[in-house]
Design a protein around this motif. Structure first.
Motif, PDB file in Angstrom:
ATOM      1  N   LEU A 155       0.828  -1.205   0.000  1.00  0.00           N
ATOM      2  CA  LEU A 155       0.000   0.000   0.000  1.00  0.00           C
ATOM      3  C   LEU A 155       0.864   1.258   0.000  1.00  0.00           C
ATOM      4  O   LEU A 155       0.592   2.228  -0.728  1.00  0.00           O
ATOM      5  N   PHE A 156       1.949   1.226   0.828  1.00  0.00           N
ATOM      6  CA  PHE A 156       2.859   2.369   0.859  1.00  0.00           C
ATOM      7  C   PHE A 156       3.554   2.580  -0.504  1.00  0.00           C
ATOM      8  O   PHE A 156       3.666   3.702  -0.995  1.00  0.00           O
ATOM      9  N   GLN A 157       3.965   1.452  -1.089  1.00  0.00           N
ATOM     10  CA  GLN A 157       4.632   1.538  -2.397  1.00  0.00           C
ATOM     11  C   GLN A 157       3.660   2.049  -3.459  1.00  0.00           C
ATOM     12  O   GLN A 157       4.024   2.845  -4.326  1.00  0.00           O
TER      13      GLN A 157
ATOM     14  N   LEU B 248       4.255   5.379  -5.634  1.00  0.00           N
ATOM     15  CA  LEU B 248       4.278   5.356  -7.093  1.00  0.00           C
ATOM     16  C   LEU B 248       3.185   6.253  -7.685  1.00  0.00           C
ATOM     17  O   LEU B 248       3.383   6.913  -8.712  1.00  0.00           O
ATOM     18  N   LYS B 249       2.035   6.281  -7.040  1.00  0.00           N
ATOM     19  CA  LYS B 249       0.954   7.144  -7.525  1.00  0.00           C
ATOM     20  C   LYS B 249       1.341   8.625  -7.425  1.00  0.00           C
ATOM     21  O   LYS B 249       1.076   9.424  -8.341  1.00  0.00           O
TER      22      LYS B 249
ATOM     23  N   GLU C 143       3.236  13.512 -10.223  1.00  0.00           N
ATOM     24  CA  GLU C 143       4.260  14.529 -10.477  1.00  0.00           C
ATOM     25  C   GLU C 143       4.718  14.503 -11.932  1.00  0.00           C
ATOM     26  O   GLU C 143       4.916  15.550 -12.557  1.00  0.00           O
ATOM     27  N   LEU C 144       4.884  13.289 -12.479  1.00  0.00           N
ATOM     28  CA  LEU C 144       5.279  13.176 -13.881  1.00  0.00           C
ATOM     29  C   LEU C 144       4.223  13.752 -14.815  1.00  0.00           C
ATOM     30  O   LEU C 144       4.531  14.409 -15.819  1.00  0.00           O
ATOM     31  N   LEU C 145       2.956  13.496 -14.492  1.00  0.00           N
ATOM     32  CA  LEU C 145       1.868  14.063 -15.311  1.00  0.00           C
ATOM     33  C   LEU C 145       1.866  15.583 -15.250  1.00  0.00           C
ATOM     34  O   LEU C 145       1.670  16.274 -16.268  1.00  0.00           O
TER      35      LEU C 145
END
Length: 296
Positions: A33-35, A39-40, A45-47
């Motif tokens: 869940l933390f990972q 990643l989300k 941030e990338l978007l």
């Protein structure tokens, strides 16, 4: 009794193992869940960076388009400006015909006669009888023989040619002429072709109002002689005066050059573009400059 104890002990081990499995599954789920959350967040941030990058690309494209438009406008204005200037034709035959035509148009038969004595003008060009020309020549005063009258006084101001007479020839007159693209144009000054570096003198006493580079004119000087008269000296190689400086007639103000928009068909385009202003209106300098009387 012993069997019951062993069975109970196995039951406790199973319970402990089950608890360990439950704890491991919880820890693994929490880690996943933390990972996932990490990643989300990175994906968001990338978007956001992608959107910002696209906005920068759009702005950069607009800047490039604006720069290209301004460059095209500057190029077109430079072409329009160049159309105001013509090639300085220095071919001897053209200069000879140009001088003869000017003298004929201004009824300067005496000057034509003097040039004919130097075998510069064919006899067929002179319409006035040679006897009348010679009579007029004898009637002139004998002072300043073998020299040229380069000084003329208008009201209270004395004007002179900006170049020594033996150092130039007139390559283009004031008046209508064809532009480089063969369209009709107008030349607002007098072009005095001369070698680069030839001394340029103030045509009359006055105060320097301009001294520097100007588009088209190149290195140029504007002298105000009074509230009525001004003179301009353009395409200079160098300038020897400053704005606000007082100059005397005949004093050095610069040197002949070919700066600014100048084109020529020969090797050296150097010449002085000389303009004369009366109440801020450019007129033919030959109306004000002294006549050049050739004497044998």
């Amino acid at each position: 009794m012993k069997k019951v104890f062993i069975f109970k002990k196995l039951s406790d081990i199973n319970q402990i193992a089950f608890v360990v499995v439950i704890i491991a599954a919880f820890i693994s789920g929490a880690a996943m869940l933390f990972q996932y959350s990490y990643l989300k967040a990175r994906s968001n941030e990338l978007l956001d960076l992608q959107k910002e990058y696209r906005s920068y690309l759009i702005k950069l494209k607009c800047l490039i388009d604006d720069f290209q438009k301004s460059s095209d406008q500057d190029s077109s204005s430079l072409v329009d400006e160049k159309k105001k200037f013509l090639v300085v034709n220095r071919r001897p035959e053209y200069l000879r015909k140009s001088l003869i035509q000017y003298l004929k148009n201004n009824n300067l038969e005496y000057e034509l006669g003097e040039l004919q004595k130097l075998n510069f003008v064919p006899d067929s060009v002179i319409q006035r009888p040679v006897s009348r020309i010679r009579a007029r020549s004898r009637s002139l005063k004998k002072d300043h023989e073998s020299s040229y009258h380069l000084i003329r006084t208008i009201s209270d101001i004395t004007f002179s040619w900006p170049l020594d007479f033996n150092s130039f020839w007139i390559s283009s007159y004031f008046g209508p002429r064809k532009n480089a693209d063969r369209s009709n144009g107008f030349h607002y000054g007098l072009d005095l072709a001369s070698l680069s570096g030839t001394i340029v003198k103030a045509s009359a006493s006055g105060i320097v109002k301009e001294a520097g580079y100007s588009p088209g004119y190149g290195n140029t000087i504007l002298i105000e002689h009074n509230k009525k008269y001004k003179t301009r000296y353009a395409h200079l190689h160098s300038i020897c005066v400053k704005i606000g400086q007082k100059v005397e007639r005949g004093s050095k103000v610069g040197a002949v050059g070919n700066t600014g928009l100048v084109r020529c068909a020969g090797r050296d385009p150097s010449h002085l573009h000389f303009e004369f202003y009366i109440r801020n209106k450019r007129i033919n300098p030959l109306w004000v400059l002294p006549k050049i009387n050739l004497k044998g």
